[in-house]
Design a protein around this motif. Structure first.
Motif, short mmCIF file in Angstrom:
data_model
loop_
_atom_site.label_atom_id
_atom_site.label_comp_id
_atom_site.label_asym_id
_atom_site.label_seq_id
_atom_site.Cartn_x
_atom_site.Cartn_y
_atom_site.Cartn_z
N HIS A 120 43.52 29.02 44.15
CA HIS A 120 43.97 28.08 43.11
C HIS A 120 42.85 27.11 42.75
O HIS A 120 42.53 26.90 41.57
N ASP A 129 43.54 26.04 34.10
CA ASP A 129 44.44 24.93 34.40
C ASP A 129 45.87 25.37 34.17
O ASP A 129 46.13 26.45 33.68
N HIS A 130 46.80 24.47 34.50
CA HIS A 130 48.22 24.81 34.42
C HIS A 130 49.06 23.64 33.95
O HIS A 130 50.27 23.67 34.08
N VAL A 131 48.42 22.61 33.39
CA VAL A 131 49.17 21.40 33.06
C VAL A 131 49.47 21.22 31.57
O VAL A 131 50.41 20.52 31.23
N ASP A 134 53.05 25.94 29.23
CA ASP A 134 53.64 26.99 30.06
C ASP A 134 52.80 28.26 30.01
O ASP A 134 52.63 28.94 31.03
N GLN A 136 49.56 28.50 29.60
CA GLN A 136 48.39 28.26 30.44
C GLN A 136 48.76 28.40 31.92
O GLN A 136 48.04 29.04 32.70
N ALA A 137 49.88 27.83 32.31
CA ALA A 137 50.34 27.92 33.71
C ALA A 137 50.62 29.37 34.09
O ALA A 137 50.24 29.81 35.19
N GLU A 138 51.27 30.11 33.23
CA GLU A 138 51.59 31.52 33.53
C GLU A 138 50.33 32.36 33.67
O GLU A 138 50.25 33.22 34.55
N GLU A 141 48.75 31.39 37.05
CA GLU A 141 49.57 31.95 38.13
C GLU A 141 49.38 33.46 38.24
O GLU A 141 49.31 34.00 39.35
#
Length: 161
Positions: A120, A129-131, A134, A136-138, A141
């Motif tokens: 991570h 990044d993931h903030v 959604d 970007q987060a997916e 991940e």
């Protein structure tokens, strides 16, 4: 990418080898990390130290599991040639107490959770990044899940097929 590893406040274990495997897995899903010019520092440390770093640099008065301090912008990393002097990708700091507590709560081994946090953090150093969204987060991940699968570690999010 070369990892410069310091261990302070973690129990006995082969954390250097784990970090090497996690770094290789991260590079397998994020090819910019393969560049031999890159160096990243990884500090295995305590909640107290991570708390102090988080407060000083992020203005958050609490410990956290992993902190990442990128030193290259994503575009600069993408444009980095294979030839030239060493380049510092950034620094990671991993907190033992928070990591151990989260591993217990998730019912996973400390080494598996630490590997996840290293992957991570390295993805953050590579500009992911993931903030902000959604999507970007997916995407981040999905990279984490793919990297961890290379290590034989199950999906830490538990919501993917």
């Amino acid at each position: 990418m070369e990892l410069d590893i310091e261990i302070d406040g973690w129990p006995e274990g082969d954390w250097r080898a784990l970090a090497g495997r996690a770094g290789a897995a991260a590079a397998a899903v994020e090819p910019t990390l393969i560049n031999e010019r890159l160096t990243a520092s990884l500090l295995f440390t305590t909640d107290e130290e991570v708390h102090a770093l988080n407060k000083q640099w992020r203005h958050k008065d609490k410990p956290t599991n992993v902190l990442s301090f990128p030193m290259l912008e994503r575009d600069d990393l993408l444009d980095l040639s294979k030839d030239g002097p060493p380049e510092m990708l950034g620094d990671l700091a991993l907190s033992y107490e928070t990591c151990a507590s989260e591993a217990r709560d998730k019912n996973v081994s400390l080494s598996d959770h630490a590997a996840h946090l290293i992957v991570h953090g390295l993805l953050h150093l590579a500009g992911h990044d993931h903030v902000d969204s959604d999507e970007q987060a997916e995407a981040m991940e999905a990279r984490e899940i793919a990297a961890l699968a290379k290590l034989g570690i199950a999906d830490p999010y538990g919501d993917r097929n």
